[in-house]
Design an enzyme around this catalytic site. Structure first.
Site, PDB file in Angstrom:
ATOM      1  N   GLY A  20       0.971  -1.223  -0.086  1.00  0.00           N
ATOM      2  CA  GLY A  20       0.081   0.117  -0.334  1.00  0.00           C
ATOM      3  C   GLY A  20       0.429   1.123   0.023  1.00  0.00           C
ATOM      4  O   GLY A  20       0.403   2.123   0.502  1.00  0.00           O
ATOM      5  N   ASN A  22       1.949   2.960  -2.640  1.00  0.00           N
ATOM      6  CA  ASN A  22       1.575   3.804  -3.360  1.00  0.00           C
ATOM      7  C   ASN A  22      -0.550   4.916  -2.589  1.00  0.00           C
ATOM      8  O   ASN A  22      -0.600   5.607  -2.869  1.00  0.00           O
ATOM      9  CB  ASN A  22       1.186   3.846  -4.628  1.00  0.00           C
ATOM     10  CG  ASN A  22       2.129   3.543  -5.565  1.00  0.00           C
ATOM     11  OD1 ASN A  22       2.355   4.217  -5.928  1.00  0.00           O
ATOM     12  ND2 ASN A  22       2.474   1.764  -5.863  1.00  0.00           N
ATOM     13  N   MET A 100      -3.620  -6.774  -7.881  1.00  0.00           N
ATOM     14  CA  MET A 100      -3.421  -8.222  -8.593  1.00  0.00           C
ATOM     15  C   MET A 100      -4.407  -8.886  -8.993  1.00  0.00           C
ATOM     16  O   MET A 100      -3.755 -10.307  -9.518  1.00  0.00           O
ATOM     17  CB  MET A 100      -2.498  -8.959  -7.377  1.00  0.00           C
ATOM     18  CG  MET A 100      -0.782  -8.629  -6.794  1.00  0.00           C
ATOM     19  SD  MET A 100       0.214  -7.412  -7.502  1.00  0.00           S
ATOM     20  CE  MET A 100       0.692  -8.596  -9.220  1.00  0.00           C
ATOM     21  N   ARG A 101      -5.438  -8.393  -9.673  1.00  0.00           N
ATOM     22  CA  ARG A 101      -6.315  -9.215 -10.422  1.00  0.00           C
ATOM     23  C   ARG A 101      -6.895  -8.508 -11.804  1.00  0.00           C
ATOM     24  O   ARG A 101      -7.215  -7.267 -11.277  1.00  0.00           O
ATOM     25  CB  ARG A 101      -7.930 -10.154  -9.214  1.00  0.00           C
ATOM     26  CG  ARG A 101      -6.682 -10.711  -8.363  1.00  0.00           C
ATOM     27  CD  ARG A 101      -8.055 -11.018  -7.505  1.00  0.00           C
ATOM     28  NE  ARG A 101      -7.571 -11.773  -6.325  1.00  0.00           N
ATOM     29  CZ  ARG A 101      -8.004 -12.674  -6.257  1.00  0.00           C
ATOM     30  NH1 ARG A 101      -8.541 -13.903  -7.289  1.00  0.00           N
ATOM     31  NH2 ARG A 101      -7.100 -13.717  -5.609  1.00  0.00           N
ATOM     32  N   HIS A 119       1.587   1.546 -13.316  1.00  0.00           N
ATOM     33  CA  HIS A 119       2.607   0.060 -13.624  1.00  0.00           C
ATOM     34  C   HIS A 119       3.968   0.327 -13.579  1.00  0.00           C
ATOM     35  O   HIS A 119       4.266   1.380 -13.899  1.00  0.00           O
ATOM     36  CB  HIS A 119       2.053  -0.801 -15.607  1.00  0.00           C
ATOM     37  CG  HIS A 119       2.547  -1.753 -15.741  1.00  0.00           C
ATOM     38  ND1 HIS A 119       2.536  -3.329 -14.931  1.00  0.00           N
ATOM     39  CD2 HIS A 119       4.379  -1.513 -16.507  1.00  0.00           C
ATOM     40  CE1 HIS A 119       3.179  -3.639 -15.487  1.00  0.00           C
ATOM     41  NE2 HIS A 119       4.552  -3.387 -16.117  1.00  0.00           N
ATOM     42  N   VAL A 154      -4.310  -5.982 -20.499  1.00  0.00           N
ATOM     43  CA  VAL A 154      -3.071  -6.361 -19.091  1.00  0.00           C
ATOM     44  C   VAL A 154      -2.265  -5.435 -19.744  1.00  0.00           C
ATOM     45  O   VAL A 154      -1.285  -5.077 -20.379  1.00  0.00           O
ATOM     46  CB  VAL A 154      -2.830  -6.997 -18.836  1.00  0.00           C
ATOM     47  CG1 VAL A 154      -2.009  -7.024 -18.030  1.00  0.00           C
ATOM     48  CG2 VAL A 154      -3.867  -8.526 -19.216  1.00  0.00           C
ATOM     49  N   ALA A 183       9.878   6.882  -7.729  1.00  0.00           N
ATOM     50  CA  ALA A 183       8.824   6.998  -9.016  1.00  0.00           C
ATOM     51  C   ALA A 183       7.551   7.146  -8.386  1.00  0.00           C
ATOM     52  O   ALA A 183       6.838   8.564  -8.624  1.00  0.00           O
ATOM     53  CB  ALA A 183       9.676   7.217 -10.170  1.00  0.00           C
ATOM     54  N   GLU A 184       7.336   6.258  -8.430  1.00  0.00           N
ATOM     55  CA  GLU A 184       5.597   6.232  -8.320  1.00  0.00           C
ATOM     56  C   GLU A 184       4.748   7.022  -7.908  1.00  0.00           C
ATOM     57  O   GLU A 184       3.820   7.371  -7.769  1.00  0.00           O
ATOM     58  CB  GLU A 184       5.076   4.760  -7.847  1.00  0.00           C
ATOM     59  CG  GLU A 184       5.916   3.405  -9.069  1.00  0.00           C
ATOM     60  CD  GLU A 184       5.426   2.390  -8.910  1.00  0.00           C
ATOM     61  OE1 GLU A 184       4.893   1.743  -9.444  1.00  0.00           O
ATOM     62  OE2 GLU A 184       4.824   1.853  -7.578  1.00  0.00           O
TER      63      GLU A 184
HETATM   64  C1  GRF Z   1       3.700  -0.832  -7.160  1.00  0.00           C
HETATM   65  O1  GRF Z   1       5.106  -0.762  -7.745  1.00  0.00           O
HETATM   66  C2  GRF Z   1       2.901  -1.285  -8.494  1.00  0.00           C
HETATM   67  O2  GRF Z   1       3.648  -0.375  -9.536  1.00  0.00           O
HETATM   68  C3  GRF Z   1       2.122  -2.241  -8.930  1.00  0.00           C
HETATM   69  O3  GRF Z   1       2.179  -2.609  -7.660  1.00  0.00           O
HETATM   70  C4  GRF Z   1       3.112  -2.126  -6.281  1.00  0.00           C
HETATM   71  C5  GRF Z   1       1.990  -1.724  -5.353  1.00  0.00           C
HETATM   72  O4  GRF Z   1       3.129  -1.473  -4.329  1.00  0.00           O
HETATM   73  N1  GRF Z   1       0.945  -1.927  -9.845  1.00  0.00           N
HETATM   74  P1  GRF Z   1       2.150  -1.161  -3.339  1.00  0.00           P
HETATM   75  O5  GRF Z   1       1.309  -1.809  -2.930  1.00  0.00           O
HETATM   76  O6  GRF Z   1       1.316   0.735  -3.692  1.00  0.00           O
HETATM   77  O7  GRF Z   1       3.115  -0.698  -2.684  1.00  0.00           O
END
Ligand code: GRF
Length: 214
Positions: A20, A22, A100-101, A119, A154, A183-184
């Site tokens: 979590g 992000n 993840m789905r 992503h 996807v 970066a995310e």
């Molecule tokens: C991230 O690296 C994102 O790019 C991918 O899943 C990961 C989630 O990480 N889709 P978090 O649960 O937000 O730490």
């Protein structure tokens, strides 16, 4: 121009399966007023996912919804429950944060043009799982992350924003992934802010209005 009250009423529903980070970056940017939106519901298909705990610590409703009988998607009945919970919470945008789905037609129809994902690569390079590992094994010198609208494929939806991350000679999968995640945590809140402010426009596959940072 939106007023502060109208802006903060932009409601986010967040779906995640993992730790979590992000989600936390988005929630904290909303709380700090940097993103004119508020997360109103977090749903997870994993009972002990960190994202649920991070939401509860922030006083945001967080629920585990059992995923049903499949491993990579939700079955029909379960998907309907996810849709219902998000509709009851009156979300304006569905934010996938490590969910993840794969989401199917009925979900995407219920929230048409209102589902976003992040992503960990510069799409269309390296879609699918462990994109940082794919990038390292391929030997590219830069990779990064992409925020995009979700379509039936996807990691194929229209790109909203991207950030570039260097690949260093000494990188391991873990060190590269960690750099991409930094970066995310900057890119995702910025993209959501642009959506909440009504800043973006579409021209076919192109999403215009989000500034590149090179
Ligand atoms: C991230 O690296 C994102 O790019 C991918 O899943 C990961 C989630 O990480 N889709 P978090 O649960 O937000 O730490």
């Amino acid at each position: 121009m939106q007023t502060q009250a109208a802006a903060a009423s932009f409601r986010l529903g967040v779906l995640g399966s993992g730790k979590g980070s992000n989600f936390a970056a988005i929630a904290d940017a909303c709380a700090a007023g940097r993103v004119p939106a508020q997360p109103v519901l977090v749903l997870s298909d994993v009972e002990n996912a960190g994202i649920l705990e991070l939401a509860r610590q922030r006083g945001i409703p967080a629920e585990y919804l059992p995923p049903g009988k499949f491993r990579t998607k939700l079955d029909e009945e379960t998907e309907a429950r996810y849709i219902a919970r998000l509709q009851e919470a009156r979300v304006d945008l569905v934010v996938l944060a490590g969910f993840m789905r794969i989401l199917k037609g009925p979900f995407l129809k219920a929230f048409e043009g209102r589902v976003v994902n992040i992503h960990p690569s510069l799409l269309p390079a390296f879609p699918g799982l462990e994109a940082w590992k794919q990038a390292l094994e391929y030997g590219v010198k830069v990779t990064g992350c992409t925020v995009h609208f979700v379509d039936q494929g996807v990691d194929t939806g229209p790109v909203i924003g991207q950030r570039v991350v260097p690949v260093l000679d000494e990188d391991t999968p873990a060190s590269l992934h960690a750099r991409i995640q930094v970066a995310e945590r900057e890119l995702y809140p910025a993209c959501i802010a642009a959506i909440a402010r009504g800043q973006l426009r579409r021209e076919g596959r192109r999403v215009l209005g989000f500034p590149p940072a090179l």
